[in-house]
Design a protein around this motif. Structure first.
Motif, PDB file in Angstrom:
ATOM      1  N   GLU A   1       0.835  -1.202   0.000  1.00 34.27           N
ATOM      2  CA  GLU A   1       0.000   0.000   0.000  1.00 34.27           C
ATOM      3  C   GLU A   1       0.871   1.254   0.000  1.00 34.27           C
ATOM      4  O   GLU A   1       0.497   2.282  -0.538  1.00 34.27           O
ATOM      5  N   GLY A   2       2.067   1.182   0.613  1.00 31.01           N
ATOM      6  CA  GLY A   2       2.923   2.354   0.720  1.00 31.01           C
ATOM      7  C   GLY A   2       3.508   2.808  -0.594  1.00 31.01           C
ATOM      8  O   GLY A   2       3.878   3.962  -0.741  1.00 31.01           O
ATOM      9  N   GLU A   3       3.614   1.884  -1.549  1.00 29.40           N
ATOM     10  CA  GLU A   3       4.206   2.226  -2.844  1.00 29.40           C
ATOM     11  C   GLU A   3       3.470   3.378  -3.517  1.00 29.40           C
ATOM     12  O   GLU A   3       4.090   4.262  -4.094  1.00 29.40           O
ATOM     13  N   PHE A   4       2.159   3.376  -3.428  1.00 27.14           N
ATOM     14  CA  PHE A   4       1.363   4.407  -4.079  1.00 27.14           C
ATOM     15  C   PHE A   4       0.407   5.090  -3.105  1.00 27.14           C
ATOM     16  O   PHE A   4      -0.665   5.551  -3.503  1.00 27.14           O
ATOM     17  N   ALA A   5       0.820   5.159  -1.853  1.00 30.23           N
ATOM     18  CA  ALA A   5       0.016   5.878  -0.864  1.00 30.23           C
ATOM     19  C   ALA A   5      -0.031   7.362  -1.209  1.00 30.23           C
ATOM     20  O   ALA A   5       0.927   7.928  -1.726  1.00 30.23           O
ATOM     21  N   ASN A   6      -1.179   7.987  -0.957  1.00 27.11           N
ATOM     22  CA  ASN A   6      -1.353   9.423  -1.239  1.00 27.11           C
ATOM     23  C   ASN A   6      -0.971   9.749  -2.687  1.00 27.11           C
ATOM     24  O   ASN A   6      -0.355  10.780  -2.961  1.00 27.11           O
ATOM     25  N   TRP A   7      -1.359   8.870  -3.598  1.00 26.69           N
ATOM     26  CA  TRP A   7      -0.918   8.986  -4.991  1.00 26.69           C
ATOM     27  C   TRP A   7      -1.356  10.298  -5.635  1.00 26.69           C
ATOM     28  O   TRP A   7      -0.564  10.966  -6.305  1.00 26.69           O
ATOM     29  N   GLN A   8      -2.575  10.693  -5.436  1.00 31.04           N
ATOM     30  CA  GLN A   8      -3.047  11.934  -6.044  1.00 31.04           C
ATOM     31  C   GLN A   8      -2.258  13.125  -5.527  1.00 31.04           C
ATOM     32  O   GLN A   8      -1.797  13.966  -6.304  1.00 31.04           O
ATOM     33  N   GLN A   9      -2.069  13.194  -4.220  1.00 29.19           N
ATOM     34  CA  GLN A   9      -1.330  14.314  -3.631  1.00 29.19           C
ATOM     35  C   GLN A   9       0.111  14.334  -4.119  1.00 29.19           C
ATOM     36  O   GLN A   9       0.646  15.401  -4.457  1.00 29.19           O
ATOM     37  N   ARG A  10       0.742  13.184  -4.185  1.00 28.31           N
ATOM     38  CA  ARG A  10       2.132  13.117  -4.638  1.00 28.31           C
ATOM     39  C   ARG A  10       2.265  13.569  -6.085  1.00 28.31           C
ATOM     40  O   ARG A  10       3.231  14.268  -6.453  1.00 28.31           O
ATOM     41  N   ASN A  11       1.322  13.188  -6.917  1.00 32.23           N
ATOM     42  CA  ASN A  11       1.374  13.599  -8.317  1.00 32.23           C
ATOM     43  C   ASN A  11       1.128  15.101  -8.468  1.00 32.23           C
ATOM     44  O   ASN A  11       1.772  15.763  -9.282  1.00 32.23           O
ATOM     45  N   GLU A  12       0.223  15.637  -7.679  1.00 32.77           N
ATOM     46  CA  GLU A  12      -0.046  17.072  -7.737  1.00 32.77           C
ATOM     47  C   GLU A  12       1.185  17.868  -7.295  1.00 32.77           C
ATOM     48  O   GLU A  12       1.528  18.886  -7.903  1.00 32.77           O
ATOM     49  N   GLN A  13       1.852  17.406  -6.248  1.00 35.46           N
ATOM     50  CA  GLN A  13       3.055  18.085  -5.776  1.00 35.46           C
ATOM     51  C   GLN A  13       4.182  17.990  -6.799  1.00 35.46           C
ATOM     52  O   GLN A  13       4.918  18.954  -7.025  1.00 35.46           O
ATOM     53  N   PHE A  14       4.320  16.815  -7.406  1.00 34.98           N
ATOM     54  CA  PHE A  14       5.346  16.626  -8.423  1.00 34.98           C
ATOM     55  C   PHE A  14       5.133  17.580  -9.596  1.00 34.98           C
ATOM     56  O   PHE A  14       6.066  18.244 -10.060  1.00 34.98           O
ATOM     57  N   PHE A  15       3.897  17.674 -10.063  1.00 33.99           N
ATOM     58  CA  PHE A  15       3.613  18.533 -11.212  1.00 33.99           C
ATOM     59  C   PHE A  15       3.832  20.000 -10.864  1.00 33.99           C
ATOM     60  O   PHE A  15       4.378  20.761 -11.668  1.00 33.99           O
ATOM     61  N   ALA A  16       3.437  20.399  -9.661  1.00 32.20           N
ATOM     62  CA  ALA A  16       3.622  21.794  -9.240  1.00 32.20           C
ATOM     63  C   ALA A  16       5.104  22.171  -9.201  1.00 32.20           C
ATOM     64  O   ALA A  16       5.469  23.318  -9.488  1.00 32.20           O
TER      65      ALA A  16
END
Length: 222
Positions: free
Chosen positions: A44-59
């Motif tokens: 589960e930790g591999e992609f935990a908080n996936w949406q938030q992590r992707n949004e931060q990465f893009f920002a």
């Protein structure tokens, strides 16, 4: 696509990788990889908080653009009105890896010949991002990449947007937000989870009007 489905597919791939590595008689890289093959690993930790992590990465890509404006580009989706600012996810970012010698760019109705590799943002098991598609076997290289002909009209908006600005011979690394990619549900095959920023290395080899012949091409003649 549900995230659990994607995690299951990744776990199946990890099990295969562990089976390949397990006979290795030395430590080093192989030993380190085997340490992550335990069934008790928290998938589960591999992609935990996936949406938030992707949004931060893009920002964070805006900082790259400001720090290196000569090699980073930003384009609004070709489907949207250029006259308004829009939101941040109306845009793609591109890092220029190699500049070709062409002067013209494809039109929306053209077909293109490209080499490409698509992946997700980095995660624990995939520090360079999980590769979900491409014409590349191993490391991305113009000397060994295969190619494919595509119609621009059938691609995701962010991918098409980039190609409409590229010239023959250009190699760009394109960063596409989920709004211009696979949305909040991911792709049909189950290899891209929802809310994913997708990263494409793309080399534009050639283009022509759809339905018209395109000159034969081989990477080994370059």
């Amino acid at each position: 696509m549900k995230l659990k489905t994607f995690q299951r597919r990744l776990k199946e791939g990890a099990i295969w990788l562990c089976a390949i590595l397990s006979p290795l008689p030395w430590g080093g890289v192989g030993g380190g990889l085997l340490s992550s093959c335990s069934e008790s690993e928290d998938d589960e930790g591999e992609f935990a908080n996936w949406q938030q992590r992707n949004e931060q990465f893009f920002a964070s890509l805006e900082d790259s653009l400001k720090a290196h404006p000569t090699v980073w580009l930003k384009y609004k989706s070709f489907t949207l009105d250029e006259g308004s600012e829009g939101k941040s996810t109306d845009y793609i970012y591109a890092k220029v890896v190699e500049t070709g010698g062409g002067l013209d760019s494809p039109m929306y109705t053209d077909s293109v010949r490209v080499s490409y590799q698509g992946r997700l943002i980095p995660s624990a098991t995939f520090p360079e991002g999980y590769v979900f598609d491409g014409t590349v076997y191993g490391k991305y290289s113009s000397a060994t990449n295969a190619s494919v002909r595509q119609n621009l009209t059938v691609n995701i908006d962010g991918y098409t947007t980039a190609l409409l600005h590229m010239h023959r011979g250009d190699h760009w690394r394109i960063y596409i937000p989920s709004d211009l990619g696979y949305g909040d549900k991911g792709n049909d095959s189950g290899t891209i989870p929802g809310h994913s920023v997708v990263v494409f290395d793309v080399t534009l080899i050639d283009f022509s009007p759809a339905g018209e012949p395109m000159p034969a091409w081989s990477s080994r003649r370059r």
